[in-house]
Design an enzyme around this catalytic site. Structure first.
Site, PDB file in Angstrom:
ATOM      1  N   ASP A 101       0.800  -1.231   0.000  1.00  0.00           N
ATOM      2  CA  ASP A 101       0.000   0.000   0.000  1.00  0.00           C
ATOM      3  C   ASP A 101       0.831   1.280   0.000  1.00  0.00           C
ATOM      4  O   ASP A 101       0.321   2.341   0.316  1.00  0.00           O
ATOM      5  CB  ASP A 101      -0.939   0.002   1.219  1.00  0.00           C
ATOM      6  CG  ASP A 101      -2.037   1.050   1.113  1.00  0.00           C
ATOM      7  OD1 ASP A 101      -2.445   1.365  -0.013  1.00  0.00           O
ATOM      8  OD2 ASP A 101      -2.466   1.567   2.164  1.00  0.00           O
ATOM      9  N   CYS A 129     -22.079  -8.523  -6.641  1.00  0.00           N
ATOM     10  CA  CYS A 129     -22.832  -7.482  -5.929  1.00  0.00           C
ATOM     11  C   CYS A 129     -24.308  -7.500  -6.314  1.00  0.00           C
ATOM     12  O   CYS A 129     -25.162  -7.058  -5.533  1.00  0.00           O
ATOM     13  CB  CYS A 129     -22.258  -6.097  -6.237  1.00  0.00           C
ATOM     14  SG  CYS A 129     -20.681  -5.747  -5.435  1.00  0.00           S
ATOM     15  N   CYS A 173     -23.984  -0.082   0.074  1.00  0.00           N
ATOM     16  CA  CYS A 173     -22.794   0.736   0.327  1.00  0.00           C
ATOM     17  C   CYS A 173     -22.956   2.137  -0.246  1.00  0.00           C
ATOM     18  O   CYS A 173     -22.562   3.128   0.385  1.00  0.00           O
ATOM     19  CB  CYS A 173     -21.555   0.054  -0.259  1.00  0.00           C
ATOM     20  SG  CYS A 173     -21.628  -0.286  -2.032  1.00  0.00           S
ATOM     21  N   CYS A 212     -23.300   5.758   2.408  1.00  0.00           N
ATOM     22  CA  CYS A 212     -22.157   6.666   2.526  1.00  0.00           C
ATOM     23  C   CYS A 212     -22.577   7.984   3.173  1.00  0.00           C
ATOM     24  O   CYS A 212     -23.485   8.667   2.668  1.00  0.00           O
ATOM     25  CB  CYS A 212     -21.552   6.931   1.146  1.00  0.00           C
ATOM     26  SG  CYS A 212     -20.160   8.080   1.189  1.00  0.00           S
ATOM     27  N   CYS A 229     -14.908  11.663   0.432  1.00  0.00           N
ATOM     28  CA  CYS A 229     -14.830  10.465   1.266  1.00  0.00           C
ATOM     29  C   CYS A 229     -14.231  10.802   2.629  1.00  0.00           C
ATOM     30  O   CYS A 229     -13.209  11.486   2.726  1.00  0.00           O
ATOM     31  CB  CYS A 229     -13.969   9.423   0.547  1.00  0.00           C
ATOM     32  SG  CYS A 229     -13.637   7.944   1.529  1.00  0.00           S
ATOM     33  N   CYS A 238     -13.147   5.649   7.881  1.00  0.00           N
ATOM     34  CA  CYS A 238     -14.586   5.364   7.889  1.00  0.00           C
ATOM     35  C   CYS A 238     -14.784   3.944   7.398  1.00  0.00           C
ATOM     36  O   CYS A 238     -14.152   3.520   6.430  1.00  0.00           O
ATOM     37  CB  CYS A 238     -15.329   6.354   6.984  1.00  0.00           C
ATOM     38  SG  CYS A 238     -17.107   6.037   6.824  1.00  0.00           S
ATOM     39  N   CYS A 297     -22.186  -3.951   4.003  1.00  0.00           N
ATOM     40  CA  CYS A 297     -22.071  -4.929   2.910  1.00  0.00           C
ATOM     41  C   CYS A 297     -22.502  -6.314   3.389  1.00  0.00           C
ATOM     42  O   CYS A 297     -21.956  -6.836   4.365  1.00  0.00           O
ATOM     43  CB  CYS A 297     -20.636  -4.975   2.400  1.00  0.00           C
ATOM     44  SG  CYS A 297     -20.359  -6.224   1.103  1.00  0.00           S
TER      45      CYS A 297
END
Length: 353
Positions: free
Chosen positions: A132, A187, A193, A197, A213, A240, A247
């Site tokens: 990452d 999905c 989702c 938000c 976000c 968050c 989900c």
């Protein structure tokens, strides 16, 4: 090597067995090359949805457009998924950041896996772990390695463990047999989702405007949080988890943390509710901050960012007890912290009328 049935186990099977034995929850192998999502990535950059994350554009974008570029000579990626506690309770700090810094933990594990591979094949294997922090589109690699699909919240979802998962990769120069990419989209018609938000940051399925976000605003963004989005932060002090919490795949398949996991919550995050944690952070001196967050991924936001976030949280969920620390924060050396403390006090005044 011969298994229990007498059949010869391939190097790839032995490699995966070793990785699972080391505590990884997902393992797959992908060939390096141009990502299948390159055009989507370019369109996302063109729309400006990356905000102030300039490292994603320019040279960083060029490197991400072909996974053979970050580590020249590498041919394959061993893609690894590590669950970080989707069964842990919700709280003001996103689950991934409550324990030890995953960059360091998983980078060390990647080097350990590389050493195993070298010992197994008997030659030096040129390789490098990515966690990452390199110019790699990890989710694209993970899908190519058969680990899961892109959810409508843009995260990689595994049908085995959900999405509360760190993705890392070990790039190697070695001829491995790749896995079959994960082609299905599971999905269906679900939009939980997108609907949940807090800031409506999704412009559509699988398209995230990072500038709205909360994870971006509380971690990556260094300036004042737009006033129109502050109330939507609620009690989220760092990151968050909302789009993951709702989900259905996570509700059914996310994993509990193993005993002794380095990703278990530090005492500070286990004991403190949102108001107590925000108050504590708002009053931290630099030296105390360095001690408290040593070895934590939360240091990415820096003390001024955490204080900014803490002030907003207190403005949203604080009781009368929050007035005193916010008033003291009005004397902070940093103008951004002072401005957010003033906003929070204004919110509380309206609440207590």
């Amino acid at each position: 090597m011969v298994g229990d049935t007498g059949a010869v186990r391939s190097l790839e099977d032995r490699l995966k067995a070793q990785a699972y034995g080391m505590g990884y929850d997902l393992v797959g192998i992908a060939p390096l090359g141009e990502p299948a999502t390159r055009s989507h990535f370019d369109a996302w950059l063109e729309a400006g949805y990356h905000g102030t994350m300039g490292y994603l554009d320019g040279e960083g974008a060029e490197l991400r457009r072909d996974t053979r570029r970050p580590h020249p000579g590498a041919t394959h990626a061993i893609v690894l998924g590590t669950s970080y506690g989707g069964r842990e309770p919700s709280g003001p700090v996103a689950r991934y950041a409550r324990g030890e810094d995953y960059h360091e933990v998983l980078r060390a594990k990647g080097r350990e896996l590389l050493a195993w591979l070298e010992a197994e094949v008997g030659v030096l294997v040129e390789g490098r772990p990515y966690v990452d922090s390199g110019p790699v589109l990890e989710r694209d690699l993970a899908q190519r390695a058969g680990l899961g699909w892109f959810g409508k919240n843009t995260l990689l979802i595994s049908p085995r463990v959900g999405s509360f998962t760190f993705l890392s990769a070990l790039f190697v120069r070695y001829p491995l047999v790749a896995d079959t990419p994960f082609e299905a989209d599971r999905c269906g018609s679900c939009t939980r989702c997108l609907d949940a938000c807090p800031t409506q940051a999704f412009t559509g399925p699988r398209v995230l405007d990072a500038t709205r976000c909360l994870s971006y605003l509380t971690i990556e963004y260094r300036e004042a949080i737009p006033e129109g989005l502050r109330s939507a932060m609620g009690s989220w002090l760092y990151g968050c988890d909302v789009c993951q919490e709702v989900c259905p795949w996570n509700q059914k398949f996310s994993q509990a943390l193993a005993d002794g996991s380095p990703f278990g919550a530090r005492e500070l995050f286990r004991e403190a509710d949102a108001e107590a944690l925000a108050t504590h952070i708002l009053q931290l001196a630099p030296e105390a901050y360095s001690r408290a967050f040593r070895g934590s991924a939360m240091k990415r936001a820096k003390l001024r960012g955490l204080k900014r976030n803490a002030a907003v949280v207190l403005g949203n969920v604080g009781t009368r007890a929050a007035v005193e620390p916010l008033t003291r924060a009005m004397q902070d050396d940093d103008g951004m912290v002072r401005e957010h403390a003033a906003w929070a006090l204004g919110q509380l005044v309206r609440t207590f009328r």
